[in-house]
Design a protein around this motif. Structure first.
Motif, PDB file in Angstrom:
ATOM      1  N   GLN A 121      -6.350  16.089 -12.520  1.00  0.00           N
ATOM      2  CA  GLN A 121      -7.662  15.703 -13.013  1.00  0.00           C
ATOM      3  C   GLN A 121      -8.332  16.829 -13.817  1.00  0.00           C
ATOM      4  O   GLN A 121      -9.217  16.593 -14.633  1.00  0.00           O
ATOM      5  N   THR A 122      -7.892  18.047 -13.586  1.00  0.00           N
ATOM      6  CA  THR A 122      -8.510  19.177 -14.299  1.00  0.00           C
ATOM      7  C   THR A 122      -7.951  19.319 -15.700  1.00  0.00           C
ATOM      8  O   THR A 122      -8.694  19.438 -16.679  1.00  0.00           O
ATOM      9  N   THR A 123      -6.619  19.270 -15.792  1.00  0.00           N
ATOM     10  CA  THR A 123      -5.968  19.485 -17.100  1.00  0.00           C
ATOM     11  C   THR A 123      -5.635  18.196 -17.808  1.00  0.00           C
ATOM     12  O   THR A 123      -5.400  18.190 -19.016  1.00  0.00           O
ATOM     13  N   GLY A 124      -5.582  17.091 -17.080  1.00  0.00           N
ATOM     14  CA  GLY A 124      -5.207  15.823 -17.690  1.00  0.00           C
ATOM     15  C   GLY A 124      -3.727  15.691 -17.916  1.00  0.00           C
ATOM     16  O   GLY A 124      -3.281  14.764 -18.575  1.00  0.00           O
ATOM     17  N   THR A 125      -2.920  16.624 -17.397  1.00  0.00           N
ATOM     18  CA  THR A 125      -1.471  16.566 -17.606  1.00  0.00           C
ATOM     19  C   THR A 125      -0.793  15.972 -16.380  1.00  0.00           C
ATOM     20  O   THR A 125      -1.300  16.035 -15.264  1.00  0.00           O
ATOM     21  N   SER A 126       0.364  15.418 -16.615  1.00  0.00           N
ATOM     22  CA  SER A 126       1.110  14.812 -15.538  1.00  0.00           C
ATOM     23  C   SER A 126       1.782  15.880 -14.703  1.00  0.00           C
ATOM     24  O   SER A 126       2.251  16.905 -15.213  1.00  0.00           O
ATOM     25  N   THR A 127       1.827  15.647 -13.414  1.00  0.00           N
ATOM     26  CA  THR A 127       2.506  16.577 -12.504  1.00  0.00           C
ATOM     27  C   THR A 127       3.582  15.823 -11.752  1.00  0.00           C
ATOM     28  O   THR A 127       3.676  15.898 -10.534  1.00  0.00           O
ATOM     29  N   ASP A 128       4.389  15.111 -12.485  1.00  0.00           N
ATOM     30  CA  ASP A 128       5.435  14.289 -11.888  1.00  0.00           C
ATOM     31  C   ASP A 128       6.365  15.133 -11.039  1.00  0.00           C
ATOM     32  O   ASP A 128       6.750  16.238 -11.400  1.00  0.00           O
ATOM     33  N   LYS A 129       6.731  14.563  -9.921  1.00  0.00           N
ATOM     34  CA  LYS A 129       7.734  15.193  -9.080  1.00  0.00           C
ATOM     35  C   LYS A 129       9.094  14.583  -9.378  1.00  0.00           C
ATOM     36  O   LYS A 129       9.186  13.414  -9.744  1.00  0.00           O
ATOM     37  N   PRO A 130      10.141  15.370  -9.212  1.00  0.00           N
ATOM     38  CA  PRO A 130      11.479  14.791  -9.408  1.00  0.00           C
ATOM     39  C   PRO A 130      11.713  13.660  -8.437  1.00  0.00           C
ATOM     40  O   PRO A 130      11.324  13.751  -7.280  1.00  0.00           O
ATOM     41  N   ARG A 131      12.331  12.565  -8.921  1.00  0.00           N
ATOM     42  CA  ARG A 131      12.579  11.406  -8.056  1.00  0.00           C
ATOM     43  C   ARG A 131      14.027  11.398  -7.603  1.00  0.00           C
ATOM     44  O   ARG A 131      14.890  11.839  -8.316  1.00  0.00           O
ATOM     45  N   ARG A 164       1.849   6.595  -6.964  1.00  0.00           N
ATOM     46  CA  ARG A 164       0.744   7.449  -7.402  1.00  0.00           C
ATOM     47  C   ARG A 164       1.043   8.912  -7.122  1.00  0.00           C
ATOM     48  O   ARG A 164       0.652   9.798  -7.885  1.00  0.00           O
ATOM     49  N   LEU A 165       1.734   9.182  -6.016  1.00  0.00           N
ATOM     50  CA  LEU A 165       2.076  10.564  -5.700  1.00  0.00           C
ATOM     51  C   LEU A 165       3.073  11.107  -6.725  1.00  0.00           C
ATOM     52  O   LEU A 165       2.951  12.242  -7.183  1.00  0.00           O
ATOM     53  N   ASN A 166       4.043  10.267  -7.105  1.00  0.00           N
ATOM     54  CA  ASN A 166       5.057  10.706  -8.068  1.00  0.00           C
ATOM     55  C   ASN A 166       4.520  10.809  -9.483  1.00  0.00           C
ATOM     56  O   ASN A 166       5.103  11.496 -10.319  1.00  0.00           O
ATOM     57  N   ASN A 167       3.455  10.124  -9.756  1.00  0.00           N
ATOM     58  CA  ASN A 167       2.935  10.094 -11.123  1.00  0.00           C
ATOM     59  C   ASN A 167       1.481  10.561 -11.173  1.00  0.00           C
ATOM     60  O   ASN A 167       0.731  10.162 -12.060  1.00  0.00           O
ATOM     61  N   ARG A 168       1.084  11.387 -10.252  1.00  0.00           N
ATOM     62  CA  ARG A 168      -0.317  11.760 -10.198  1.00  0.00           C
ATOM     63  C   ARG A 168      -0.686  12.616 -11.411  1.00  0.00           C
ATOM     64  O   ARG A 168       0.128  13.348 -11.960  1.00  0.00           O
ATOM     65  N   ILE A 169      -1.911  12.485 -11.823  1.00  0.00           N
ATOM     66  CA  ILE A 169      -2.434  13.220 -12.965  1.00  0.00           C
ATOM     67  C   ILE A 169      -3.345  14.331 -12.473  1.00  0.00           C
ATOM     68  O   ILE A 169      -4.201  14.118 -11.615  1.00  0.00           O
ATOM     69  N   ALA A 177       0.829  -1.210   0.000  1.00  0.00           N
ATOM     70  CA  ALA A 177       0.000   0.000   0.000  1.00  0.00           C
ATOM     71  C   ALA A 177       0.863   1.259   0.000  1.00  0.00           C
ATOM     72  O   ALA A 177       0.604   2.211  -0.751  1.00  0.00           O
ATOM     73  N   GLN A 178       1.902   1.268   0.845  1.00  0.00           N
ATOM     74  CA  GLN A 178       2.777   2.439   0.901  1.00  0.00           C
ATOM     75  C   GLN A 178       3.521   2.636  -0.422  1.00  0.00           C
ATOM     76  O   GLN A 178       3.677   3.767  -0.890  1.00  0.00           O
TER      77      GLN A 178
END
Length: 315
Positions: free
Chosen positions: A305-315, A298-303, A291-292
């Motif tokens: 929902q309004t724009t449909g664009t990815s908001t990836d964070k640097p890993r 999902r946090l790093n690859n969250r989409i 789960a973690q």
């Protein structure tokens, strides 16, 4: 008429080079199978070359790399009806390339080019099957007398596989198994030649008759693996036999499972359809770590929902 008998590509290449230098046409060369070597007097290469009559001003010919690669592949081809035919075809094509140009190989309707292509495809297919269907058996006490004398001794782990390729491919395929099973000491035995690897050096030896090799404990794992990856809902017996012809089943421990699995495929598929849907989160519900990990992904690859664009964070 000159007569030659060769058994491998290097031997054919040496003779063909000399014949070209002496400007000997294919119609004046007879290629004999090794088993008939005693019926004909082999020609001497030294007798062919006339130093006073060089064939060209340069004395050398430029041969396309593509032809040499295909000729080397075709040299592994085993023609049961006429084992020397390939050497005749190869020299004829070589002669035509030198005299008519490398475009000769582009004549796909030409019988000799077609035969070259068919030989290369057959050898390539045979290599693919051997890479896929060789299965090693562990031999602890070295009771199999055909393994190389340099092989591991005593109780050291050693693995032996028996295979019967349709063509003389053991030398060209052996490096694949060296790379894949570098840390194992093994021998691959075939009627046409054997390959031996002692984790440091690859050696080749003459072919052998099929030895008696007992099954080992790994057969259980092969069968368990096959049973677990078998998907009854996707069973296509005709396609399976096309990719895994029955003649190879003798080398596969897992082949003994095929009959029972295919026989029960329809019933198992019906049970799967009738069974209630499984919870897609069952793995997540059972494991906090899963789960973690999923939450982090999902946090790093969250989409957004309004724009449909990815908001990836640097890993």
């Amino acid at each position: 008429m000159y007569s030659f008998s060769v058994t491998d590509f290097d031997g054919w290449r040496t003779i063909a080079r000399t014949l070209l230098q002496a400007n000997v046409a294919p119609s004046n060369v007879s290629w004999q199978p090794p088993e008939q070597q005693g019926l004909f007097s082999p020609s001497s290469l030294e007798a062919i070359i006339d130093p006073a009559k060089p064939v060209s001003s340069s004395g050398t010919h430029t041969i396309p790399r593509e032809f040499l690669q295909r000729a080397k592949q075709a040299a592994c081809f085993s023609d049961i009806k006429d084992s020397a035919r390939k050497w005749s075809i190869l020299y004829s094509l070589l002669w035509r390339i030198v005299n008519d140009g490398k475009e000769t190989l582009l004549l796909t309707s030409d019988p000799e080019v077609r035969y070259l292509d068919s030989m290369c495809k057959a050898v390539s297919r045979d290599k693919h099957k051997m890479k896929a269907f060789v299965r090693f058996q562990q031999v602890v006490n070295h009771d199999v007398e055909v393994v190389s004398p340099e092989s591991a001794e005593g109780n050291a782990e050693y693995y032996v596989a028996w295979f019967e390729p349709s063509h003389a491919i053991i030398e060209s395929v052996a490096p694949f198994f060296v790379k894949r099973f570098t840390g194992m000491s093994w021998s691959i035995l075939t009627p046409g030649g054997c390959a031996h690897w002692d984790t440091a050096q690859l050696t080749l030896s003459e072919g052998v008759v099929k030895p008696d090799i007992d099954t080992d404990a790994f057969d259980i794992f092969w069968k368990a693996y096959y049973r677990n990856i078998f998907n009854p809902a996707r069973l296509k017996e005709q396609a399976m036999r096309s990719e895994m012809p029955k003649k190879y089943w003798q080398y596969l421990p897992e082949a003994t499972c095929i009959k029972n699995l295919t026989r029960g495929a329809a019933a198992i598929t019906a049970q799967m359809i009738d069974a209630p849907a499984t919870n897609s989160n069952r793995a997540r519900d059972k494991s906090q770590a899963v789960a973690q990990f999923q939450d982090t992904l999902r946090l790093n690859n969250r989409i957004d929902q309004t724009t449909g664009t990815s908001t990836d964070k640097p890993r």
